[in-house]
Enzyme design. Structure first.
Site, PDB file in Angstrom:
ATOM      1  N   THR A  72      11.425  40.663 -27.451  1.00 25.59           N
ATOM      2  CA  THR A  72      10.082  41.048 -27.898  1.00 25.59           C
ATOM      3  C   THR A  72       9.948  42.567 -27.917  1.00 25.59           C
ATOM      4  O   THR A  72       9.496  43.157 -28.911  1.00 25.59           O
ATOM      5  CB  THR A  72       9.017  40.423 -26.964  1.00 25.59           C
ATOM      6  N   GLN A 180      18.761  35.119 -31.696  1.00 27.05           N
ATOM      7  CA  GLN A 180      19.352  33.764 -31.652  1.00 27.05           C
ATOM      8  C   GLN A 180      20.797  33.750 -32.128  1.00 27.05           C
ATOM      9  O   GLN A 180      21.473  32.723 -32.010  1.00 27.05           O
ATOM     10  CB  GLN A 180      18.513  32.793 -32.504  1.00 27.05           C
ATOM     11  N   THR A 239      11.640  54.116 -15.153  1.00 22.88           N
ATOM     12  CA  THR A 239      12.865  53.941 -14.366  1.00 22.88           C
ATOM     13  C   THR A 239      13.573  52.655 -14.798  1.00 22.88           C
ATOM     14  O   THR A 239      12.949  51.606 -14.932  1.00 22.88           O
ATOM     15  CB  THR A 239      12.514  53.886 -12.864  1.00 22.88           C
ATOM     16  N   CYS A 326       6.876  30.345 -27.261  1.00 24.05           N
ATOM     17  CA  CYS A 326       5.635  31.109 -27.109  1.00 24.05           C
ATOM     18  C   CYS A 326       4.469  30.378 -27.761  1.00 24.05           C
ATOM     19  O   CYS A 326       3.328  30.595 -27.411  1.00 24.05           O
ATOM     20  CB  CYS A 326       5.771  32.481 -27.760  1.00 24.05           C
TER      21      CYS A 326
END
Ligand SMILES: Cc1ncc(COP(=O)(O)O)c(C=O)c1O
Length: 383
Positions: A72, A180, A239, A326
């Site tokens: 994403t 994928q 970080t 999702c």
């Protein structure tokens, strides 16, 4: 009850060897790679080594690898970052109607909030995008084309190398969401996609969740989404998550040049499923027979919907999906199945089985045996 996990396109179990390779970092690595002192420098050396080893697998420069939190984020950085970088050159962007929401919603946002014009290209009944339609859609003000390498819902493999070459000829940046593809199809080098930007995450090939990368062909530098320090070549402040990065690198090295998914066996198993489940008069197999992910078998079932089917399967211990994880929880029709020409009703009944390394013949025969009962029950519930 035995669990039969057939949802590998959603995620895969963490590989034991990858896990083992990650563990010492939890114990020993306490420093911040940006610190000057020796504890920080030790962490920096690990980060540098991971980046170098990823670049060796991809046969690219280390500076062309940006570590992210997954698919994403990589898609967001590629699309939002490139569109914003190049907006003074042009505000026209091209994608397809069958992309993952992590791509489609970026384009929706750019259209709604930032004044870009988006062309969303159609696909045929098997989910293929004709590269010629891209050639026709490219205009003088087109700055970015984004087309996925492998579809998560039905498994169609696009000819992204041809699309990439076409975009290069036209001077347009090309991004591919290859989330994928990795682990299922070979990646001899990152150039196999012929793309300027490639999104990947490793939980789809037995790496940890929340870890991924964006390949960015130099000298392209998308605008950062996160601002702060100069991390990741000034493309992603914050970080670094060294544990995730190390896990990503370990899984990438082991499982992607030669795919970890056993293609020959999975092709036979999914062909068997397409044949056997497709015998049911309510059931229709989706997607192409060839040029598809070998592990993916997708269906629509008339007279019912994905929820009833998934619940019925779950009661029997079988984990499947209605397409993109999702979207589970909403009864939206699958935009992929709709784009392939199915009715809204049919698009609400998508059932995706995605197989993997641990899938057995026994799993498949159990599914084939109980499937008619589940369809009858869920059609009965609705009818
Ligand atoms: C094609 C595709 N792109 C992007 C993503 C999102 O990846 P992540 O879960 O790492 O954010 C997925 C995950 O299902 C996917 O299948």
């Amino acid at each position: 009850m035995r669990t039969i996990y057939l949802d590998y396109n959603a995620t895969t179990p963490l590989d034991q060897e990858v896990r083992k390779a990650m563990l010492p970092l939890l114990e020993d690595l306490q420093g911040n790679p940006s610190s000057i002192h020796h504890v920080g420098r030790k962490a920096r050396a690990v980060l540098d080594e991971a980046r170098y080893r990823v670049s060796a697998v991809w046969r690219c420069k280390p500076s062309e690898v940006i570590f992210t939190s997954g698919g994403t984020e990589s898609n967001n950085l590629a699309i939002l970052g490139t569109a914003r970088l190049l907006k003074s050159k042009g505000r026209h962007l091209i994608t397809s109607q069958v992309e993952h929401h992590a791509v489609l919603h970026c384009f929706d946002y750019l259209e709604r909030k930032e004044g870009f014009e988006i062309t969303r290209l159609p696909v045929d009944h098997e989910g293929f995008l004709d590269p010629l339609t891209i050639e026709k859609a490219i205009r003088a003000d087109t700055v970015l084309v984004s087309v996925m390498a492998a579809n998560n819902e039905v498994g169609t493999l696009q000819d992204v190398a041809a699309i990439g070459k076409l975009c290069r000829r036209k001077g347009v940046v090309f991004h591919t969401d290859a989330v994928q593809w990795f682990g299922k199809e070979p990646v001899p080098s990152i150039d196999c996609f012929q793309a300027d930007l490639v999104s990947v995450c490793c939980h789809k090939f037995h790496g940890p969740k929340g870890a991924g990368a964006l390949f960015v062909r130099s000298p392209l530098l998308p605008d950062p989404l996160m601002h702060g320090g100069g991390h990741e070549n000034e493309r992603r402040a914050g970080t670094e998550n060294l544990l995730a990065i190390w896990g990503f690198m370990e899984a990438l090295e082991r499982f992607t040049v030669t795919p970890v998914f056993p293609g020959v066996r999975l092709r036979e198993q999914t062909q068997h499923l397409r044949r056997a489940l497709g015998e049911n008069p309510y059931v229709k197999a989706l997607g192409p027979k060839e040029r598809r992910l070998t592990n993916t078998a997708a269906f629509t079932v008339s007279g019912t919907d994905s929820f009833a089917l998934l619940a019925g399967l779950d009661i029997e211990g079988i984990c499947a999906s209605s397409g993109s994880a999702c979207a589970a929880g909403s009864l939206e029709p699958s935009h992929v199945v709709l784009a392939m020409g199915a009715s809204r009703e049919a698009s609400r009944s998508l059932l995706r089985f995605s197989l993997g390394r641990e899938t057995t013949e026994q799993d498949i025969s159990t599914l084939v045996e109980i499937f008619p009962r589940i369809v009858d029950r869920s059609v009965g519930v609705r009818g």
